[in-house]
Design a protein around this motif. Structure first.
Motif, PDB file in Angstrom:
ATOM      1  N   UNK A   1     -21.597  42.170  70.714  1.00  0.00           N
ATOM      2  CA  UNK A   1     -20.927  40.704  70.548  1.00  0.00           C
ATOM      3  C   UNK A   1     -20.956  40.511  68.792  1.00  0.00           C
ATOM      4  N   UNK A   2     -21.637  41.074  68.201  1.00  0.00           N
ATOM      5  CA  UNK A   2     -21.565  40.733  66.728  1.00  0.00           C
ATOM      6  C   UNK A   2     -20.927  41.938  66.061  1.00  0.00           C
ATOM      7  N   UNK A   3     -20.737  42.940  66.751  1.00  0.00           N
ATOM      8  CA  UNK A   3     -19.861  43.987  65.872  1.00  0.00           C
ATOM      9  C   UNK A   3     -18.873  44.770  66.916  1.00  0.00           C
ATOM     10  N   UNK A   4     -17.612  44.536  66.679  1.00  0.00           N
ATOM     11  CA  UNK A   4     -16.626  45.235  67.645  1.00  0.00           C
ATOM     12  C   UNK A   4     -16.653  46.846  67.417  1.00  0.00           C
ATOM     13  N   UNK A   5     -17.372  47.341  66.148  1.00  0.00           N
ATOM     14  CA  UNK A   5     -17.139  48.668  65.965  1.00  0.00           C
ATOM     15  C   UNK A   5     -18.459  49.269  65.786  1.00  0.00           C
ATOM     16  N   UNK A   6     -19.464  49.009  66.739  1.00  0.00           N
ATOM     17  CA  UNK A   6     -20.860  49.371  66.781  1.00  0.00           C
ATOM     18  C   UNK A   6     -21.036  51.139  66.823  1.00  0.00           C
ATOM     19  N   UNK A   7     -20.186  51.601  67.674  1.00  0.00           N
ATOM     20  CA  UNK A   7     -19.842  52.987  67.779  1.00  0.00           C
ATOM     21  C   UNK A   7     -18.402  53.267  68.061  1.00  0.00           C
TER      22      UNK A   7
ATOM     23  N   UNK B   1     -19.540  49.606  61.824  1.00  0.00           N
ATOM     24  CA  UNK B   1     -18.199  49.670  60.928  1.00  0.00           C
ATOM     25  C   UNK B   1     -18.431  50.574  59.644  1.00  0.00           C
ATOM     26  N   UNK B   2     -19.389  51.363  59.526  1.00  0.00           N
ATOM     27  CA  UNK B   2     -19.260  52.474  58.415  1.00  0.00           C
ATOM     28  C   UNK B   2     -18.754  53.669  58.895  1.00  0.00           C
ATOM     29  N   UNK B   3     -18.120  54.446  58.246  1.00  0.00           N
ATOM     30  CA  UNK B   3     -17.221  55.577  58.476  1.00  0.00           C
ATOM     31  C   UNK B   3     -17.687  56.964  57.817  1.00  0.00           C
ATOM     32  N   UNK B   4     -17.582  57.909  58.590  1.00  0.00           N
ATOM     33  CA  UNK B   4     -17.652  59.146  58.515  1.00  0.00           C
ATOM     34  C   UNK B   4     -16.497  59.897  59.104  1.00  0.00           C
ATOM     35  N   UNK B   5     -15.985  60.837  58.135  1.00  0.00           N
ATOM     36  CA  UNK B   5     -14.649  61.695  58.482  1.00  0.00           C
ATOM     37  C   UNK B   5     -15.411  63.051  58.971  1.00  0.00           C
TER      38      UNK B   5
ATOM     39  N   UNK C   1     -23.484  65.310  57.533  1.00  0.00           N
ATOM     40  CA  UNK C   1     -23.419  64.583  56.424  1.00  0.00           C
ATOM     41  C   UNK C   1     -24.846  63.549  56.570  1.00  0.00           C
ATOM     42  N   UNK C   2     -24.900  62.620  55.712  1.00  0.00           N
ATOM     43  CA  UNK C   2     -25.887  61.764  55.854  1.00  0.00           C
ATOM     44  C   UNK C   2     -25.275  60.115  55.117  1.00  0.00           C
ATOM     45  N   UNK C   3     -26.227  59.074  55.297  1.00  0.00           N
ATOM     46  CA  UNK C   3     -25.932  57.804  54.633  1.00  0.00           C
ATOM     47  C   UNK C   3     -24.525  57.139  55.514  1.00  0.00           C
TER      48      UNK C   3
END
Length: 292
Positions: A135-141, A157-161, A197-199
């Motif tokens: 409910x609070x985040x559309x892009x959870x995974x 909503x954080x991104x790794x390529x 990767x990390x972060x």
């Protein structure tokens, strides 16, 4: 005047079972026509419905899905896979209404591994094999490859390529793994680690009680799909674990020396619903997927 001769026959007259079978076949064709007609009517109703996924639209989707499953039964016989994970989901057209939904949600997670077999038929990016929204985040995974952009893993909503290549229209085994500790992640294609990767959303916990969709990217909880981000192709053996699998475990899944099942989500016919024209069919990943 030449007498008309009776038509020649090859063999004896039709037997009673054959006549009964023909009558049943005709009846099934008539019923299928009626069902298809109703599907068309419901599709028009869905298009006319408001875009806010109201209860009325949900009911239309549910009835449409039920009717399409009935048509599939008439054409191919009753669905039932043995074992229950021996199936694939097919999404034949890139649009904003074909998808599958995993009935079970996720618990709160501090790490995960998500694996699947997939075969993309897209001309450009493969779209969205899966998305998990709360409910609070559309892009959870979200796993997403949009247009000419690289494949991306989104968490909160954080991104790794991800350096994976899945555009050759062949079957591939894909895994993504993540832990909240330092936001470490890794990505695997056909059992081989291709990136790490990390972060990535460090110290975030995956929120529970969301909606897990296969084939569409959710802009709101359970909806507002975008056709340009849709997956087109086939998916199977989608599984979720509550920890990062070891590289050897992922290799075993990809080369079919292991049949490890997700301890959070398992691929099961009764646990996956298809909507909008997406369908299920028999599929043995370790036979068809590996030889493709």
């Amino acid at each position: 005047m030449q007498q008309e001769l009776p038509a020649r026959t090859n063999g004896s007259a039709p037997t009673a079972p054959a006549l009964a079978r023909d009558a049943l076949h005709t009846k099934m064709e008539q019923l299928e026509e009626q069902l298809l007609s109703k599907i068309l009517t419901l599709q028009k109703e869905r298009q006319a419905a408001s875009t806010d996924h109201s209860q009325q639209q949900h009911n239309i989707e549910k009835e449409l899905n039920s009717l399409q499953n009935r048509v599939t039964e008439l054409e191919h016989g009753p669905l039932g896979y043995s074992p229950p994970d021996a199936f694939k989901v097919t999404i034949p057209v890139q649009n904003n209404y074909m998808y599958a939904r995993v009935k079970k949600s996720l618990p709160e997670l501090y790490a995960f591994t998500i694996c699947m077999w997939l075969k993309s038929k897209a001309l450009a990016g493969i779209g969205t094999p899966f998305s998990y929204s709360v409910p609070s985040q559309a892009n959870e995974i979200v796993l997403l490859e949009w247009g000419s952009n690289p494949l991306e893993l989104l968490i909160n909503d954080k991104v790794a390529q991800l350096p994976l290549s899945l555009k050759d229209k062949a079957w591939h085994h894909v895994c993504v793994a993540w832990t909240t500790r330092d936001g470490k992640w890794s990505a695997y294609q056909d059992g081989e680690q291709r990136g790490a990767g990390e972060n990535l959303a460090s110290w975030h916990s995956i929120r529970p009680q969301g909606i897990l969709i296969l084939g569409q990217e959710q802009d709101t909880l359970g909806g507002r799909f975008d056709a340009t981000q849709a997956f087109v192709g086939e998916l199977a053996q989608f599984g979720v674990w509550d920890h990062m699998l070891a590289p050897a475990e992922i290799l075993g899944l990809a080369n079919c020396t292991s049949h490890l099942q997700g301890n959070v989500i398992q691929w099961d016919d009764q646990a996956v619903e298809v909507f909008g024209g997406a369908s299920k069919a028999s599929f043995a990943a370790c036979e068809e997927g590996r030889k493709a």
